[in-house]
Write a protein that holds these residues in place. Structure first.
Motif, mmCIF file in Angstrom:
data_model
loop_
_atom_site.group_PDB
_atom_site.id
_atom_site.type_symbol
_atom_site.label_atom_id
_atom_site.label_comp_id
_atom_site.label_asym_id
_atom_site.label_seq_id
_atom_site.Cartn_x
_atom_site.Cartn_y
_atom_site.Cartn_z
ATOM 1 N N ASP A 51 -9.189 1.704 -3.819
ATOM 2 C CA ASP A 51 -7.857 1.633 -4.396
ATOM 3 C C ASP A 51 -7.843 1.067 -5.799
ATOM 4 O O ASP A 51 -8.744 0.343 -6.211
ATOM 5 C CB ASP A 51 -6.958 0.734 -3.536
ATOM 6 C CG ASP A 51 -6.506 1.425 -2.273
ATOM 7 O OD1 ASP A 51 -6.986 2.527 -1.998
ATOM 8 O OD2 ASP A 51 -5.674 0.849 -1.573
ATOM 9 N N HIS A 59 0.856 -1.187 0.000
ATOM 10 C CA HIS A 59 0.000 0.000 0.000
ATOM 11 C C HIS A 59 0.884 1.225 0.000
ATOM 12 O O HIS A 59 1.937 1.256 0.620
ATOM 13 C CB HIS A 59 -0.877 0.047 1.260
ATOM 14 C CG HIS A 59 -1.965 -0.963 1.249
ATOM 15 N ND1 HIS A 59 -3.098 -0.818 0.478
ATOM 16 C CD2 HIS A 59 -2.091 -2.150 1.882
ATOM 17 C CE1 HIS A 59 -3.875 -1.869 0.659
ATOM 18 N NE2 HIS A 59 -3.295 -2.695 1.506
ATOM 19 N N ASP A 60 0.429 2.277 -0.705
ATOM 20 C CA ASP A 60 1.124 3.546 -0.521
ATOM 21 C C ASP A 60 0.493 4.196 0.703
ATOM 22 O O ASP A 60 -0.338 3.604 1.378
ATOM 23 C CB ASP A 60 1.043 4.412 -1.781
ATOM 24 C CG ASP A 60 -0.354 4.955 -2.058
ATOM 25 O OD1 ASP A 60 -1.284 4.654 -1.274
ATOM 26 O OD2 ASP A 60 -0.513 5.681 -3.049
ATOM 27 N N THR A 100 -3.090 1.878 -4.756
ATOM 28 C CA THR A 100 -2.924 3.308 -4.534
ATOM 29 C C THR A 100 -4.244 4.026 -4.756
ATOM 30 O O THR A 100 -5.164 3.477 -5.365
ATOM 31 C CB THR A 100 -1.807 3.866 -5.450
ATOM 32 O OG1 THR A 100 -1.550 5.220 -5.115
ATOM 33 C CG2 THR A 100 -2.181 3.781 -6.918
ATOM 34 N N ASN A 101 -4.329 5.235 -4.272
ATOM 35 C CA ASN A 101 -5.546 6.022 -4.381
ATOM 36 C C ASN A 101 -5.937 6.214 -5.845
ATOM 37 O O ASN A 101 -5.087 6.431 -6.690
ATOM 38 C CB ASN A 101 -5.307 7.367 -3.704
ATOM 39 C CG ASN A 101 -6.585 8.155 -3.593
ATOM 40 O OD1 ASN A 101 -7.029 8.740 -4.567
ATOM 41 N ND2 ASN A 101 -7.177 8.164 -2.422
ATOM 42 N N THR A 117 -3.633 11.101 -9.810
ATOM 43 C CA THR A 117 -2.667 10.010 -9.909
ATOM 44 C C THR A 117 -2.744 9.418 -11.309
ATOM 45 O O THR A 117 -3.714 8.738 -11.641
ATOM 46 C CB THR A 117 -2.980 8.926 -8.850
ATOM 47 O OG1 THR A 117 -3.123 9.565 -7.580
ATOM 48 C CG2 THR A 117 -1.865 7.899 -8.768
#
Length: 134
Positions: free
Chosen positions: A102, A94-95, A115-116, A121
């Motif tokens: 995610d 996970h970030d 990641t989000n 992003t």
């Protein structure tokens, strides 16, 4: 006689393991990438079935990080084709972003991160589709 798979895929697409693949020429958010694959190419974000797949995709993407068709949350992952993702044995980290919803980013062949999915992003992506039936 050399068998050719080139006629199984549309022009500009690459044949690999019974599917046709194309890598994006630009970066996008996961949602935009998902939409682009669906609307522009009548395909879906790539689904990974094995470590061999991810090695091939990594080279195909130019050895840069890219989105794959996995999204969801820590307990329930779905592939872009709406099948439940089986991510056992996958090096998924996970970030530090909020992990309420995610998307899966392949940072390198040995490390994927959830990641989000925010619009800010942006990464390249690979679309995949069935071969063309003639």
């Amino acid at each position: 006689v050399v068998s050719s798979h080139s006629n199984l895929c549309p022009e500009g697409w690459t044949f690999y393991r019974r599917r046709c693949h194309i890598v994006s020429s630009s970066v996008a958010s996961w949602a935009s990438a998902d939409r682009t694959c669906s609307l522009l190419f009548n395909s879906s974000l790539s689904i990974v079935r094995s470590k061999k797949d991810i090695s091939w995709m990594w080279r195909f993407a130019g050895k840069k990080s890219f989105w794959i068709g996995g999204s969801g949350d820590q307990d329930h992952w779905m592939w872009a084709d709406r099948h439940t993702a089986r991510l056992s044995g996958v090096p998924l980290g996970h970030d530090d972003a909020d992990i309420s919803s995610d998307c899966v980013l392949v940072e390198n062949p040995r490390r994927w991160i959830s990641t989000n999915c925010s619009a800010e992003t942006q990464h390249s992506f690979i679309c995949s589709s069935e071969t063309v039936s003639r």
